[in-house]
Design a protein around this motif. Structure first.
Motif, short mmCIF file in Angstrom:
data_model
loop_
_atom_site.label_atom_id
_atom_site.label_comp_id
_atom_site.label_asym_id
_atom_site.label_seq_id
_atom_site.Cartn_x
_atom_site.Cartn_y
_atom_site.Cartn_z
N CYS A 14 0.83 -1.21 0.00
CA CYS A 14 0.00 0.00 0.00
C CYS A 14 0.87 1.26 0.00
O CYS A 14 0.65 2.18 -0.79
CB CYS A 14 -0.92 0.01 1.22
N PHE A 15 1.86 1.30 0.89
CA PHE A 15 2.73 2.47 0.97
C PHE A 15 3.51 2.68 -0.32
O PHE A 15 3.67 3.80 -0.80
CB PHE A 15 3.70 2.33 2.14
N GLY A 16 4.01 1.57 -0.88
CA GLY A 16 4.81 1.68 -2.09
C GLY A 16 4.00 2.16 -3.28
O GLY A 16 4.46 2.98 -4.07
N THR A 17 2.78 1.64 -3.43
CA THR A 17 1.91 2.08 -4.53
C THR A 17 1.50 3.53 -4.34
O THR A 17 1.47 4.32 -5.30
CB THR A 17 0.67 1.18 -4.60
N SER A 19 3.18 5.81 -2.99
CA SER A 19 4.32 6.67 -3.27
C SER A 19 4.40 7.05 -4.75
O SER A 19 4.83 8.16 -5.08
CB SER A 19 5.62 5.97 -2.86
N VAL A 20 3.99 6.13 -5.61
CA VAL A 20 4.02 6.44 -7.04
C VAL A 20 3.05 7.57 -7.35
O VAL A 20 3.38 8.52 -8.06
CB VAL A 20 3.69 5.18 -7.86
N PHE A 21 1.83 7.47 -6.83
CA PHE A 21 0.84 8.53 -7.05
C PHE A 21 1.32 9.84 -6.44
O PHE A 21 1.14 10.92 -7.01
CB PHE A 21 -0.51 8.13 -6.47
N GLN A 22 1.92 9.76 -5.26
CA GLN A 22 2.40 10.97 -4.60
C GLN A 22 3.57 11.60 -5.35
O GLN A 22 3.72 12.83 -5.37
CB GLN A 22 2.81 10.65 -3.15
N ALA A 23 4.39 10.75 -5.98
CA ALA A 23 5.51 11.28 -6.76
C ALA A 23 5.01 12.08 -7.96
O ALA A 23 5.53 13.14 -8.28
CB ALA A 23 6.40 10.12 -7.22
N VAL A 24 3.98 11.56 -8.63
CA VAL A 24 3.40 12.27 -9.77
C VAL A 24 2.82 13.61 -9.31
O VAL A 24 3.02 14.65 -9.95
CB VAL A 24 2.31 11.42 -10.44
N ALA A 25 2.11 13.59 -8.18
CA ALA A 25 1.52 14.83 -7.65
C ALA A 25 2.59 15.83 -7.25
O ALA A 25 2.46 17.04 -7.48
CB ALA A 25 0.61 14.51 -6.46
N GLY A 78 9.55 -3.06 10.95
CA GLY A 78 10.39 -1.99 10.45
C GLY A 78 11.09 -2.36 9.16
O GLY A 78 11.18 -1.56 8.23
N ALA A 79 11.60 -3.58 9.10
CA ALA A 79 12.27 -4.04 7.87
C ALA A 79 11.28 -4.12 6.71
O ALA A 79 11.61 -3.78 5.57
CB ALA A 79 12.92 -5.39 8.11
N ALA A 80 10.06 -4.57 7.01
CA ALA A 80 9.04 -4.65 5.96
C ALA A 80 8.69 -3.26 5.43
O ALA A 80 8.51 -3.06 4.23
CB ALA A 80 7.78 -5.34 6.49
N LEU A 81 8.63 -2.27 6.33
CA LEU A 81 8.31 -0.91 5.90
C LEU A 81 9.46 -0.31 5.08
O LEU A 81 9.23 0.44 4.13
CB LEU A 81 8.01 -0.04 7.11
N ALA A 82 10.69 -0.64 5.45
CA ALA A 82 11.83 -0.19 4.63
C ALA A 82 11.75 -0.80 3.23
O ALA A 82 12.15 -0.18 2.24
CB ALA A 82 13.14 -0.56 5.31
N ALA A 83 11.20 -2.01 3.16
CA ALA A 83 11.07 -2.69 1.87
C ALA A 83 10.05 -2.03 0.97
O ALA A 83 9.92 -2.39 -0.20
CB ALA A 83 10.70 -4.16 2.10
N THR A 84 9.31 -1.06 1.50
CA THR A 84 8.38 -0.30 0.66
C THR A 84 9.09 0.31 -0.54
O THR A 84 8.49 0.47 -1.61
CB THR A 84 7.71 0.81 1.51
N LEU A 85 10.36 0.66 -0.37
CA LEU A 85 11.13 1.22 -1.47
C LEU A 85 11.19 0.24 -2.65
O LEU A 85 11.15 0.65 -3.82
CB LEU A 85 12.54 1.55 -1.00
N ALA A 86 11.29 -1.05 -2.34
CA ALA A 86 11.33 -2.05 -3.40
C ALA A 86 9.99 -2.10 -4.14
O ALA A 86 9.95 -2.19 -5.37
CB ALA A 86 11.67 -3.42 -2.81
N VAL A 87 8.90 -2.03 -3.38
CA VAL A 87 7.57 -2.03 -4.00
C VAL A 87 7.41 -0.82 -4.90
O VAL A 87 6.93 -0.91 -6.04
CB VAL A 87 6.47 -2.04 -2.91
N ALA A 290 11.21 8.01 -3.60
CA ALA A 290 11.59 8.90 -2.52
C ALA A 290 10.43 9.34 -1.65
O ALA A 290 10.63 9.78 -0.53
CB ALA A 290 12.26 10.14 -3.09
N VAL A 291 9.21 9.23 -2.13
CA VAL A 291 8.08 9.67 -1.35
C VAL A 291 7.55 8.51 -0.50
O VAL A 291 6.46 8.55 0.02
CB VAL A 291 6.98 10.21 -2.27
N VAL A 292 8.37 7.45 -0.41
CA VAL A 292 7.94 6.18 0.17
C VAL A 292 7.33 6.30 1.55
O VAL A 292 6.39 5.61 1.87
CB VAL A 292 9.13 5.20 0.20
N ALA A 293 7.85 7.19 2.38
CA ALA A 293 7.38 7.22 3.75
C ALA A 293 6.41 8.33 4.05
O ALA A 293 6.15 8.64 5.19
CB ALA A 293 8.56 7.34 4.71
N GLU A 294 5.83 8.95 3.03
CA GLU A 294 4.87 10.00 3.30
C GLU A 294 3.56 9.36 3.69
O GLU A 294 2.60 9.30 2.92
CB GLU A 294 4.70 10.89 2.07
#
Length: 296
Positions: A14-17, A19-25, A78-87, A290-294
């Motif tokens: 969810c976070f990774g997906t 981030s893509v929309f947030q990056a476009v915005a 925490g490790a799973a959330l860091a993996a959001t970057l991969a998603v 880069a917007v992964v953790a917003e």
């Protein structure tokens, strides 16, 4: 435990997906002219429908994260959330037309391998409730993160991005720890528990600091600082004060899995960074990872 792992991974998706929309915005949002932390920046990005869609996914991811934190050790979540970057990197490829290089695919594989080791070796969530002093300490730390972030926004150049990114990671780390320190969810329990206020302040500080860091500094530096801040500190608190443990005899496997997941995430922090020859652009444009953790 299986439900917790599923929720942690679903949260990362969810976070990774989002981030893509947030990056476009973010690309369509005008940044402020000052160098400090600008709360009005949040109002500007909220006018973008893609950003709002990303926030909806963030909200779902946050609920899944809460479930995971109540069932798994903090270091695993925490490790799973860091993996959001991969998603984010994988989703961004078809949606934004980006292209992952061989090294980036390798980093995605490393993250997945690290999470697999954690799934095999992680123990159950620690059952220590946390002392009143720890609850108050987390609240004080959350306020300190917000105050320090305001000062960090006035630092020059690369130091500003690093400080703001690290501060945002500490804020997200506060959220992870605070969730474990909330015993009951009744109105009286929530209102009298310092951890509730720590969660709200830490989440708000993290969201504001990361948004400011990505708009005003290096994407790579800000995201790497965020990953470090939100993984290492909470993991230590979980083990030292909340009773998080590994499966019997598998502690080395857990350490290796955690290290691989975080290292892969840090490598992916470079995904979406602007080329060096474009460094004369006054305001950094966030890349999709880069917007992964917003998230709230």
């Amino acid at each position: 435990m299986l439900l917790g792992m599923i929720c942690a991974l679903a949260s990362a998706v969810c976070f990774g997906t989002a981030s893509v929309f947030q990056a476009v915005a973010a690309r369509d949002t005008t940044a402020g002219t000052g160098s400090g932390v600008d709360a009005r920046l949040l109002l500007r990005v909220l006018t973008q429908w893609r950003y709002l869609l990303g926030l909806a996914l963030d909200g779902l991811g946050f609920l899944l994260e809460l479930v995971a934190l109540r069932r798994l050790p903090i270091y695993t979540v925490g490790a799973a959330l860091a993996a959001t970057l991969a998603v984010t990197a994988v989703v961004a490829a078809p949606v934004l037309g980006t292209r992952l290089k061989r090294a980036e695919w390798l980093a995605v594989t490393v993250v997945c391998g690290g999470l697999a080791l954690l799934a095999l070796s992680s123990g159950t969530e620690g059952h220590r409730a946390g002392t009143p002093a720890l609850r108050i300490g987390v609240l004080v730390f959350a306020v300190a993160v917000l105050a320090a972030g305001a000062l960090a926004g006035r630092l020059p150049g690369r130091a500003r991005a690093a400080a703001l990114g690290l501060g945002s990671g500490f804020g997200f780390g506060v959220v992870e720890v605070a969730v474990r320190l909330i015993d009951g969810f009744g109105p009286a329990d929530l209102l009298t528990n310092p951890a509730t206020y720590a969660l709200l302040i830490g989440g708000a500080a993290a969201f504001l600091l990361l948004t400011s860091a990505l708009q005003r500094g290096s994407v790579t530096t800000a995201t790497a600082g965020m990953v470090i801040g939100e993984t290492l500190g909470p993991a230590v608190v979980g083990v030292a004060w909340l009773g998080d443990r590994t499966r019997e005899g598998l502690a080395p496997l857990t350490v290796a899995g955690f290290a691989l997941a975080v290292a892969g995430a840090l490598a992916l922090a470079r995904f979406g960074e602007a080329p060096a020859e474009q460094s004369d652009v006054p305001v950094a444009e966030p890349g999709p990872a880069a917007v992964v953790a917003e998230r709230p």
